[in-house]
Design an enzyme around this catalytic site. Structure first.
Site, PDB file in Angstrom:
ATOM      1  N   HIS A 172       0.848  -1.191   0.000  1.00 57.65           N
ATOM      2  CA  HIS A 172       0.000   0.000   0.000  1.00 57.65           C
ATOM      3  C   HIS A 172       0.887   1.245   0.000  1.00 57.65           C
ATOM      4  CE1 HIS A 172      -2.060   3.106   2.665  1.00 57.65           C
ATOM      5  NE2 HIS A 172      -2.808   3.083   1.570  1.00 57.65           N
TER       6      HIS A 172
ATOM      7  N   HIS B  47       1.545  11.972  -1.704  1.00 54.80           N
ATOM      8  CA  HIS B  47       0.728  11.412  -0.629  1.00 54.80           C
ATOM      9  C   HIS B  47      -0.335  12.442  -0.239  1.00 54.80           C
ATOM     10  CE1 HIS B  47       0.781   8.746   3.226  1.00 54.80           C
ATOM     11  NE2 HIS B  47      -0.375   8.738   2.593  1.00 54.80           N
TER      12      HIS B  47
END
Length: 540
Positions: free
Chosen positions: A287, A333
């Site tokens: 992930h 992110h």
């Protein structure tokens, strides 16, 4: 009588009456407005920006400065050692570093190519040893071995039955009798077949000078052909049978070669995976694979680079993409102001280099389209990175490929279509056929889980859909709330327990729960901070 701050004074005469009076409350607070998803995202980004600003630029502690105490943080002093007599400028240092990086990259690529050649030679050697072990070295090597095997091999095989049928016809005096298969394996030997089909020379006595090479005899009274002659029908039938035998022998040889080769070559690190369909294999995936760093940094999810993750056995990489301030599609992110891990082009080049050095592996990319860009933006970067040639396009494109129609790993490897690409939003297979829409093929369990027991396997996305006919992803990574905020960050310290094979809250426990709910194992399990060697298993 006087009151201070609205409270009765005990020194007043009527303070008891004042104390018994009900307090006058102000207007009731208005209920909080329900925020939209976009407003929540903006609020989330703002809170994270404040969090990192406060961490990077802490406020001055005036009390400690006044006391003359030791500061809480000291900047490390790095001593630089110059290993040259001539001082180098900053530009020269940058050029040297870039040249050194380029030479290292070239050496790494050459090493990968040499490794691929060495592996290929090793596979050829193993195949030759396996073929020699199965067929034998002295099989059909001489007349003595052929004569000694006549009438002794009683084992039944398809090749022996075929040869006995062909040799059951009457033979002439000059022909050798029917022989059984020289080796006991019943497999085809090309050298033996070549000797059988080769014209046989007369071994009795050579004709004398002046005499004919053969002495034919004419047809008898019944009209049948005499000795030394063959009818045209017989000659034609013999030619057809010879061609059929050659074709049958070639098919047997090809099947034997493929069977031996595929049994010695692993697919994704394990030979048993070769015969399994892509939709019938369980993968461990990383992930947010692009966000690499220290486990104490709450912005990162992995501790190893993408190449190290693939070397450890990971075969599916998930990552977020956003456009940065310069308009470059990057691995960011949540937003590029929080963490920009580099461009998508650089990320794809790293994966391509690994694919070139590992020709027997299939890799999957699951990209998150954070800015809802058109798939043509991704296609342009895949083209410049020379990744289109590896990308798999379903035979049913632009329609969705059924879960039972996926090819096996060995088929993908033989076609060299060893890259499967999924996009979570805005995928359009009519425009870009190899970028597949994730939720046409998968459904996911909930993410941003803060319960370390992972007691749920419900279908979270796409909302309201059916699990039938789709592969599914289990999101098995733990989050926690950052200190003094409501922002969720990765709980990296708990990953060593979360990523266990067995036990409460482990990968095995949640996988077993999901298997019980859906009747089949998960196709993908996403995890953070993976440090173990992965062995990919089938879902059946």
């Amino acid at each position: 009588m006087s009151t201070k701050g609205g409270l009765p004074d005990a020194w007043d005469d009527d303070w008891e009456n004042l104390a018994d009076k009900p307090e006058i409350s102000g207007p009731a607070p208005e209920p909080a407005k329900k925020l939209t998803k976009a407003q929540k995202r903006v609020q989330h980004q703002e809170l994270q920006k404040q969090l990192w600003d406060s961490a990077e630029n802490p406020a001055r502690n005036l009390w400690l400065e006044a006391q003359g105490a030791v500061p809480l943080k000291q900047e490390p002093v790095i001593q630089r050692v110059v290993l040259t007599r001539k001082p180098a400028t900053a530009a020269q240092e940058d050029e040297d570093s870039e040249g050194e990086k380029r030479r290292k990259a070239e050496l790494t690529l050459e090493e990968r190519k040499r490794k691929a050649v060495t592996d290929r030679e090793e596979k050829v050697r193993k195949y030759a040893e396996a073929r020699e072990r199965i067929m034998g070295t002295g099989a059909a090597s001489g007349p003595a071995s052929r004569d000694s095997s006549q009438g002794r091999d009683t084992r039944k095989s398809h090749v022996k039955a075929t040869n006995s049928n062909l040799n059951s016809r009457p033979t002439s005096a000059g022909q050798s009798p029917a022989r059984s298969t020289p080796n006991g394996s019943g497999l085809f030997d090309p050298e033996d077949m070549g000797r059988r089909l080769a014209p046989k020379r007369e071994t009795t006595s050579s004709p004398r000078e002046g005499e004919p090479a053969r002495q034919p005899r004419g047809p008898d009274t019944n009209g049948r052909g005499g000795f030394g002659f063959a009818s045209r029908d017989t000659m034609a039938m013999g030619g057809i049978l010879g061609v059929m035998v050659l074709a049958f022998a070639s098919v047997i040889l090809l099947a034997t070669t493929i069977a031996i080769d595929m049994s010695t070559v692993p697919c994704n690190g394990w030979p048993d995976n070769c015969g399994r369909k892509y939709s019938n294999i369980s993968f461990i995936g990383t992930h947010d694979s692009a966000f690499v760093g220290s486990i104490y940094d709450p912005r990162v999810n992995q501790e190893k680079t993408g190449t190290q993750q693939l070397d450890a056995g990971i075969r599916i990489l998930q990552a977020q993409t956003h456009q940065n301030a310069a308009g470059t599609l990057s691995m960011c992110h949540t937003s590029c102001t929080e963490l920009d891990a580099g461009s998508l082009a650089r990320y794809l080049r790293e994966v391509r280099t690994w694919l070139e050095g590992n020709p027997n592996d299939v890799v999957t990319l699951l990209l998150l389209n954070g800015d809802d860009l058109d798939p043509s933006a991704f296609d342009a970067i895949f083209g410049r990175s020379r990744m289109r040639d590896y990308a798999f396009v379903p035979a049913s494109s632009p329609r969705t490929l059924a879960i039972s129609d996926w090819p096996t790993l060995s088929a993908l490897i033989q076609l060299n279509k060893r890259l499967i690409v999924f996009l979570d939003s805005k995928a359009n297979t009519t425009k870009v056929p190899y970028i597949l829409p994730e939720f046409d093929y998968f459904f996911e369990t909930p993410y941003d889980t803060t319960d370390p027991a992972f007691k749920q396997c419900t279908l979270d996305r796409p909302a309201g859909s059916s699990p039938e006919g789709k592969m599914y992803i289990v999101n098995h990574f733990l989050d926690k709330t950052a200190l003094w905020t409501s922002v969720l960050v990765p709980d990296n310290a708990a990953d060593f327990t979360t990523n266990a094979a067995t036990g409460k809250g482990s990968i095995g426990a949640q996988a077993a729960l999901c298997e019980k709910m859906y009747g089949r194992r998960p196709n993908v399990v996403f995890a953070d901070i993976t440090r173990i060697k992965i062995r990919i298993l089938g879902t059946g």
